[in-house]
Design a protein around this motif. Structure first.
Motif, PDB file in Angstrom:
ATOM      1  N   PRO A 360      22.955 -13.520 -13.039  1.00 20.91           N
ATOM      2  CA  PRO A 360      22.988 -12.063 -12.840  1.00 20.91           C
ATOM      3  C   PRO A 360      22.133 -11.705 -11.635  1.00 20.91           C
ATOM      4  N   PRO A 361      22.469 -10.617 -10.958  1.00 25.35           N
ATOM      5  CA  PRO A 361      21.717 -10.255  -9.750  1.00 25.35           C
ATOM      6  C   PRO A 361      20.240 -10.040 -10.052  1.00 25.35           C
ATOM      7  N   LEU A 362      19.417 -10.530  -9.151  1.00 22.26           N
ATOM      8  CA  LEU A 362      17.977 -10.347  -9.298  1.00 22.26           C
ATOM      9  C   LEU A 362      17.613  -8.896  -8.979  1.00 22.26           C
ATOM     10  N   PRO A 363      16.489  -8.436  -9.516  1.00 23.52           N
ATOM     11  CA  PRO A 363      16.091  -7.056  -9.236  1.00 23.52           C
ATOM     12  C   PRO A 363      15.864  -6.862  -7.734  1.00 23.52           C
ATOM     13  N   THR A 364      16.341  -5.750  -7.223  1.00 28.89           N
ATOM     14  CA  THR A 364      16.156  -5.448  -5.802  1.00 28.89           C
ATOM     15  C   THR A 364      15.300  -4.195  -5.662  1.00 28.89           C
ATOM     16  N   TYR A 365      14.437  -4.224  -4.686  1.00 32.08           N
ATOM     17  CA  TYR A 365      13.540  -3.100  -4.442  1.00 32.08           C
ATOM     18  C   TYR A 365      13.670  -2.677  -2.983  1.00 32.08           C
ATOM     19  N   ARG A 366      13.554  -1.360  -2.755  1.00 32.64           N
ATOM     20  CA  ARG A 366      13.636  -0.850  -1.391  1.00 32.64           C
ATOM     21  C   ARG A 366      12.344  -1.103  -0.630  1.00 32.64           C
ATOM     22  N   PHE A 367      11.216  -1.059  -1.351  1.00 36.58           N
ATOM     23  CA  PHE A 367       9.926  -1.098  -0.686  1.00 36.58           C
ATOM     24  C   PHE A 367       9.008  -2.131  -1.322  1.00 36.58           C
ATOM     25  N   GLY A 368       8.050  -2.579  -0.530  1.00 37.53           N
ATOM     26  CA  GLY A 368       6.955  -3.389  -1.015  1.00 37.53           C
ATOM     27  C   GLY A 368       5.654  -2.628  -0.861  1.00 37.53           C
ATOM     28  N   LEU A 369       4.704  -2.876  -1.778  1.00 37.93           N
ATOM     29  CA  LEU A 369       3.417  -2.191  -1.755  1.00 37.93           C
ATOM     30  C   LEU A 369       2.291  -3.215  -1.730  1.00 37.93           C
ATOM     31  N   GLN A 370       1.369  -3.033  -0.818  1.00 32.04           N
ATOM     32  CA  GLN A 370       0.210  -3.924  -0.730  1.00 32.04           C
ATOM     33  C   GLN A 370      -1.061  -3.090  -0.883  1.00 32.04           C
ATOM     34  N   PRO A 371      -1.855  -3.350  -1.935  1.00 26.93           N
ATOM     35  CA  PRO A 371      -3.091  -2.571  -2.104  1.00 26.93           C
ATOM     36  C   PRO A 371      -4.086  -2.884  -0.992  1.00 26.93           C
ATOM     37  N   MET A 372      -4.744  -1.862  -0.524  1.00 28.95           N
ATOM     38  CA  MET A 372      -5.749  -2.012   0.522  1.00 28.95           C
ATOM     39  C   MET A 372      -7.130  -1.789  -0.088  1.00 28.95           C
ATOM     40  N   TRP A 373      -8.174  -2.049   0.711  1.00 24.73           N
ATOM     41  CA  TRP A 373      -9.524  -1.851   0.218  1.00 24.73           C
ATOM     42  C   TRP A 373      -9.777  -0.379  -0.091  1.00 24.73           C
ATOM     43  N   GLN A 374     -10.453  -0.137  -1.210  1.00 27.05           N
ATOM     44  CA  GLN A 374     -10.878   1.225  -1.509  1.00 27.05           C
ATOM     45  C   GLN A 374     -11.849   1.687  -0.428  1.00 27.05           C
ATOM     46  N   ARG A 375     -11.793   2.974  -0.146  1.00 25.02           N
ATOM     47  CA  ARG A 375     -12.714   3.497   0.858  1.00 25.02           C
ATOM     48  C   ARG A 375     -12.944   4.978   0.633  1.00 25.02           C
ATOM     49  N   PRO A 376     -14.119   5.474   1.003  1.00 25.59           N
ATOM     50  CA  PRO A 376     -14.376   6.914   0.857  1.00 25.59           C
ATOM     51  C   PRO A 376     -13.605   7.700   1.913  1.00 25.59           C
ATOM     52  N   VAL A 377     -13.068   8.826   1.507  1.00 24.84           N
ATOM     53  CA  VAL A 377     -12.339   9.705   2.407  1.00 24.84           C
ATOM     54  C   VAL A 377     -13.029  11.062   2.393  1.00 24.84           C
ATOM     55  N   ARG A 378     -13.321  11.551   3.558  1.00 21.79           N
ATOM     56  CA  ARG A 378     -14.091  12.793   3.687  1.00 21.79           C
ATOM     57  C   ARG A 378     -13.499  13.928   2.856  1.00 21.79           C
ATOM     58  N   GLY A 379     -14.324  14.469   1.977  1.00 20.36           N
ATOM     59  CA  GLY A 379     -13.932  15.609   1.175  1.00 20.36           C
ATOM     60  C   GLY A 379     -13.108  15.295  -0.057  1.00 20.36           C
ATOM     61  N   LEU A 380     -12.694  14.017  -0.210  1.00 24.28           N
ATOM     62  CA  LEU A 380     -11.801  13.675  -1.324  1.00 24.28           C
ATOM     63  C   LEU A 380     -12.316  12.497  -2.148  1.00 24.28           C
ATOM     64  N   GLY A 381     -13.495  12.003  -1.861  1.00 22.05           N
ATOM     65  CA  GLY A 381     -14.047  10.901  -2.633  1.00 22.05           C
ATOM     66  C   GLY A 381     -13.456   9.563  -2.217  1.00 22.05           C
ATOM     67  N   VAL A 382     -13.481   8.617  -3.153  1.00 21.94           N
ATOM     68  CA  VAL A 382     -12.991   7.267  -2.891  1.00 21.94           C
ATOM     69  C   VAL A 382     -11.513   7.175  -3.246  1.00 21.94           C
ATOM     70  N   VAL A 383     -10.696   6.642  -2.333  1.00 16.88           N
ATOM     71  CA  VAL A 383      -9.266   6.474  -2.586  1.00 16.88           C
ATOM     72  C   VAL A 383      -8.889   5.017  -2.344  1.00 16.88           C
ATOM     73  N   GLU A 384      -7.803   4.587  -3.006  1.00 15.08           N
ATOM     74  CA  GLU A 384      -7.277   3.239  -2.789  1.00 15.08           C
ATOM     75  C   GLU A 384      -5.919   3.354  -2.113  1.00 15.08           C
ATOM     76  N   PRO A 385      -5.852   3.190  -0.810  1.00 17.04           N
ATOM     77  CA  PRO A 385      -4.563   3.292  -0.115  1.00 17.04           C
ATOM     78  C   PRO A 385      -3.688   2.073  -0.404  1.00 17.04           C
ATOM     79  N   TRP A 386      -2.406   2.265  -0.252  1.00 16.32           N
ATOM     80  CA  TRP A 386      -1.431   1.186  -0.355  1.00 16.32           C
ATOM     81  C   TRP A 386      -0.631   1.148   0.936  1.00 16.32           C
ATOM     82  N   MET A 387      -0.409  -0.055   1.437  1.00 16.02           N
ATOM     83  CA  MET A 387       0.438  -0.230   2.617  1.00 16.02           C
ATOM     84  C   MET A 387       1.889  -0.293   2.155  1.00 16.02           C
ATOM     85  N   LEU A 388       2.712   0.567   2.729  1.00 19.42           N
ATOM     86  CA  LEU A 388       4.129   0.600   2.379  1.00 19.42           C
ATOM     87  C   LEU A 388       4.925  -0.191   3.405  1.00 19.42           C
ATOM     88  N   ALA A 389       5.815  -1.049   2.933  1.00 12.38           N
ATOM     89  CA  ALA A 389       6.654  -1.847   3.841  1.00 12.38           C
ATOM     90  C   ALA A 389       8.080  -1.839   3.317  1.00 12.38           C
TER      91      ALA A 389
END
Length: 396
Positions: A360-389
């Motif tokens: 049967p067909p394997l699951p297919t995804y449109r995008f990949g997500l790579q977690p990046m280092w958490q970092r403080p963002v001015r006025g919004l505290g600490v966020v964990e960005p994800w790289m979208l590919a």
């Protein structure tokens, strides 16, 4: 539209109306008198469809509205005070009467009517400036030696005006239909104003350095190309262009998958154009407040901050955006999860005695997500960005 009531042209005592000045007298620009240039006056009469006839006070009285309300409407539309000049037409009177009539009928509150005037004025002012700067200015260059711009402009405007007016109304109706459709599909009344959207900023990298290196005309052409490409891609793939800021565009989409596709296509398009700087995009998903065609709130601020820390030719998204992609099946929760799913399918195929090509067909995804280092963002505290590919080829 402010006027000194002690000096109205028709001799009517102004004391029966409310106070004229809705802002302190010293803050009002009384130098913005209408032009007396004959061609400008002829063009104005052609475009407005009427000659100058009224002072602001006379126009307000004829329309049956107070000078205070008339002044606020006039300023909201983006026009400077004109003192006591006889510069208004029947069209101005009719517009005042219509807007005030909506308030009197209870269809709009007075603050909402002011907002209608302001949003319409801001939008059409930009459109008019663009048409003159980029369209009429080029077309009115004298086609033959000896002809003046004056001899060309009037007949050209006369020919273009009805066609541009019809097209403007057509596009406005189309946009109004689309916006109304989005509102009536909202889950509840609160969602009509505070909605969950994907919001993205796309920013040209190193634009400040470019401004010092390029000639003004070259810089203008680059910005126009960037805005045009961005607007076309955003619209074609189901998003909405909120505004352009020279080296940056703000767009929104109803779902994260649509916004992700737009962001990656923008990066890919800029990368293919050797004349363009690199692009970086930041996106967030969450509750957004919409006002006068713009968007506000923490989600918008977060998208802006992510843009400022994104690497060039890359797209960063926040955790809520990543979770939305995963929830909708547009991205795997993790690479490990996807590997496990592939292995499980292979095991089942072997157990059931199926040939490899019968799997049967394997699951297919449109995008990949790579977690990046958490970092403080001015006025919004600490966020964990994800790289979208992107995974695989883009959809056509």
């Amino acid at each position: 539209m402010t006027v000194d009531d002690t000096n109205s042209d028709d001799g009517v005592e102004p004391s029966s109306g409310p106070s004229v000045h809705s802002t302190p007298h010293h803050e009002v620009d009384h130098t913005a008198e209408p032009t007396d240039d004959p061609l400008a006056i002829r063009l104005e009469a052609l475009i407005l469809g009427a000659d100058r006839r009224y002072t602001p006070f006379q126009a307000a009285r004829t329309a049956g509205v107070s000078m205070d309300l008339a002044s606020r409407f006039w300023r909201a539309m983006g026009f400077a005070d004109i003192g006591q000049a006889k510069a208004l037409t029947e069209a101005d009177v009719l517009a005042l009467r219509r807007l005030a009539g909506l308030v009197e009928a209870g269809l709009l509150s007075e603050p909402m009517a002011i907002q209608v005037a302001r949003s319409t004025g801001q939008t059409t002012a930009r459109l008019a400036e663009w048409q003159i700067d980029s369209f009429l200015e080029g077309l009115t260059e004298p086609p033959e030696p000896g002809m003046t711009r004056t001899e060309v402009t009037y007949p050209l405007v006369e020919l273009l005006l009805p066609e541009l007016q019809e097209f403007l109304v057509y596009v406005w109706r189309r946009q109004l239909a689309a916006a109304t459709g989005r509102v009536v599909q909202a889950a509840d009344d609160e969602e009509m104003v505070d909605r969950r959207l994907a919001v993205g900023f796309a920013d040209l990298v190193g634009f400040t350095r470019l401004t010092r290196r390029l000639e003004e005309e070259e810089l203008g052409e680059l910005v126009e190309a960037f805005e045009t490409t961005s607007a076309d891609l955003v619209a074609a793939h189901g998003g909405r262009l909120i505004k352009t800021l020279g080296d940056e565009v703000l767009f929104a989409a109803d779902d994260a998958g649509t916004a992700g596709e737009i962001a990656l296509r923008l990066v890919e398009a800029m990368a293919q154009d050797t004349t363009m700087p690199a692009l970086r995009v930041g996106m967030a998903f969450g509750t957004v407040t919409t006002r006068m065609g713009d968007v506000f709130g923490t989600t918008v601020n977060l998208a802006s901050r992510l843009t400022s820390i994104a690497p060039k030719d890359a797209v960063l998204v926040d955790g809520a955006f990543a979770a939305e992609l995963i929830r909708n099946g547009d991205a795997p929760a993790s690479e490990a999860e996807e590997t496990a799913a592939v292995a499980e399918r292979a095991r089942l195929a072997e157990k059931e005695g199926r040939r490899p090509d019968e799997k049967p067909p394997l699951p297919t995804y449109r995008f990949g997500l790579q977690p990046m280092w958490q970092r403080p963002v001015r006025g919004l505290g600490v966020v964990e960005p994800w790289m979208l590919a992107r995974r695989g080829k883009p959809a056509s």
